[in-house]
Design an enzyme around this catalytic site. Structure first.
Site, PDB file in Angstrom:
ATOM      1  N   CYS A  24      -0.152  -1.269  -0.067  1.00 30.27           N
ATOM      2  CA  CYS A  24       0.933  -0.098   0.268  1.00 30.27           C
ATOM      3  C   CYS A  24       0.507   1.298   0.194  1.00 30.27           C
ATOM      4  CB  CYS A  24       2.172  -0.561  -0.198  1.00 30.27           C
ATOM      5  SG  CYS A  24       3.739   0.627  -0.585  1.00 30.27           S
ATOM      6  N   CYS A  61       3.208   3.445  -1.580  1.00 27.02           N
ATOM      7  CA  CYS A  61       3.105   3.204  -3.266  1.00 27.02           C
ATOM      8  C   CYS A  61       2.272   3.753  -3.880  1.00 27.02           C
ATOM      9  CB  CYS A  61       2.855   1.541  -3.228  1.00 27.02           C
ATOM     10  SG  CYS A  61       4.036   0.427  -2.577  1.00 27.02           S
TER      11      CYS A  61
END
Lengths: 109, 314
Positions: free
Chosen positions: A34, A37
């Site tokens: 991700c 993230c």
């Protein structure tokens, strides 16, 4: 390094480290695949240093720990959840700025 | 605290445009500071696999490209600060950048804060964001293994993300308001040939419905017939364009009707010494390859601006 102050939590120690914590805990639910993230990780690491002793900052890898995220209905990451007294006190979805997180954290210290 | 002397250049935003500007500015030996509120990379980090950036014949992952850009910029000594710019004052010289706890003075500014996904503004979109409504397939796609999802939009992002989602989802609908896609042809071909993808033409999303566990139904409307029908899905991914990240940019800098910053060919905005580069700028094509070009031009133009204004030839 600030990075080391972010505690890794897992399905097995989530109850003891997060739910039973004496102080509020901010948990960053993340995964290696991700991008946002990754973008928010340095911010979370900074917060861990700045709020040391007041708010515990932790991260939970959703790939390695499927039970906890599904318990909290997480379907998007990064998701930051602030736990207080074992309950969800606030939830932030997506990579937001440090100021937005700080605003939330300051309500709980 | 002692006032720092004015920087030559402050670059706001650490995506491809900002980092490319940083590489050029650092090599020009401008005293430069790049300010990024998150980790470097910008929207590249939302992209799974980049196939159209020259130099990578097999493609490159968004992560890797972001890392490579940042490494190249810091190799030449670019200073990067992790902070959020709240305000900039460009009404006098030096210009002033406010990052909350302090101000940074500078001779020139490059605005490279990019764009963010636009929202549709339909019922249920806010309620279910993070609970079935997503703006990032690479972030949230893996939560939909074996599920049914819909993608709204018909441009490059929408079709690329729909293709990415077929790695996880069992069925991917593309809901598009026209009867043809805008996405580039190679992406269209892949979508048409993918058995998991079904395109629902001439249709718009009317309402997103669900319960406490998240999205479970979409109300969709055919724009030709006006018919409204149900589409059972577990998630909906919205890719209907972007909006510029300009909340901190003062009103005196001219924008187009959609809020993107207007520049001349040298990336200079309506305020001398203030440049814009990348997706935040009003332009035809928003891609990494165009962002880095903007960044290089902006840095070079900033260098010229500083030379002309601060070290005029006698």
């Amino acid at each position: 390094m600030a990075e080391e102050k972010v505690l890794e939590v897992s399905d097995s120690n989530f109850a003891t480290e997060v739910l039973e914590s004496d102080i509020p805990v901010l948990v960053d639910f993340w995964a290696a695949w991700c991008g946002p993230c990754r973008a928010i990780a340095p911010v979370v690491a900074e917060l861990a240093g700045e709020y040391e002793g007041k708010i515990k900052v932790a991260k939970c890898n959703v790939d390695e720990n499927p039970r906890t995220p599904s318990e909290y209905g997480i379907r998007a990451i990064p998701t930051l959840i602030l736990f207080k007294d074992g309950k969800v006190a606030h939830q932030i979805t997506g990579a937001v700025s440090k100021n937005q997180i700080v605003e939330v954290l300051n309500k709980f210290i | 605290m002692e006032e720092d002397k004015a920087k030559d250049l402050v670059i706001i935003g650490g995506g491809p445009a900002g980092l490319a500007a940083g590489i050029y500015a650092a090599r020009a030996r401008l005293d430069t500071l790049l300010i990024e509120k998150l980790g470097q990379g910008g929207q590249i980090l939302l992209t799974d696999w980049i196939e159209n950036y020259p130099g990578f014949p097999e493609g490159v992952s968004g992560f890797e490209l972001a890392d490579l850009f940042a490494k190249q910029a810091t190799r030449f000594g670019l200073e990067i600060l992790n902070a959020e710019v709240l305000e900039i004052d460009v009404s006098s010289n030096p210009k002033r950048v406010n990052i909350g706890d302090r101000n940074i003075d500078c001779k020139s500014v490059i605005i490279a804060t990019g764009a963010s996904p636009a929202r549709l503004g339909v019922d249920g979109e806010d309620t279910f964001t993070g609970k079935g409504v997503s703006f990032c397939a690479t972030c949230d796609g893996p939560f939909y293994r074996g599920k049914t999802v819909a993608v709204v939009g018909g441009g490059n992002s929408a079709v690329e993300e729909a293709l990415f989602l077929t790695k996880f989802a069992e069925k991917v609908y593309i809901i598009h308001r026209r009867d043809e896609l805008r996405a580039t042809r190679i992406l269209q071909e892949r979508a048409f040939n993918n058995p998991k993808i079904e395109i629902i033409w001439d249709t718009v999303l009317d309402k997103i419905e669900g319960d406490e566990s998240g999205v479970n139904n979409l109300k969709i409307k055919n724009v030709k017939t006006g018919d409204i029908s149900d589409l059972k899905v577990d998630g909906v991914f919205i890719f209907v364009g972007t909006l510029p990240n300009t909340g901190y940019v003062p009103a005196e800098i001219e924008r187009n009707s959609r809020g993107f910053l207007i520049t001349d060919d040298n990336m200079e905005t309506s305020v001398p010494g203030v440049f814009a580069a990348g997706d935040v700028r009003a332009k035809l094509l928003r891609q990494i390859v165009t962002a880095v070009g903007d960044g290089a031009t902006a840095a070079f133009a900033a260098e010229q601006y500083i030379q002309n204004k601060y070290q005029p030839k006698t």
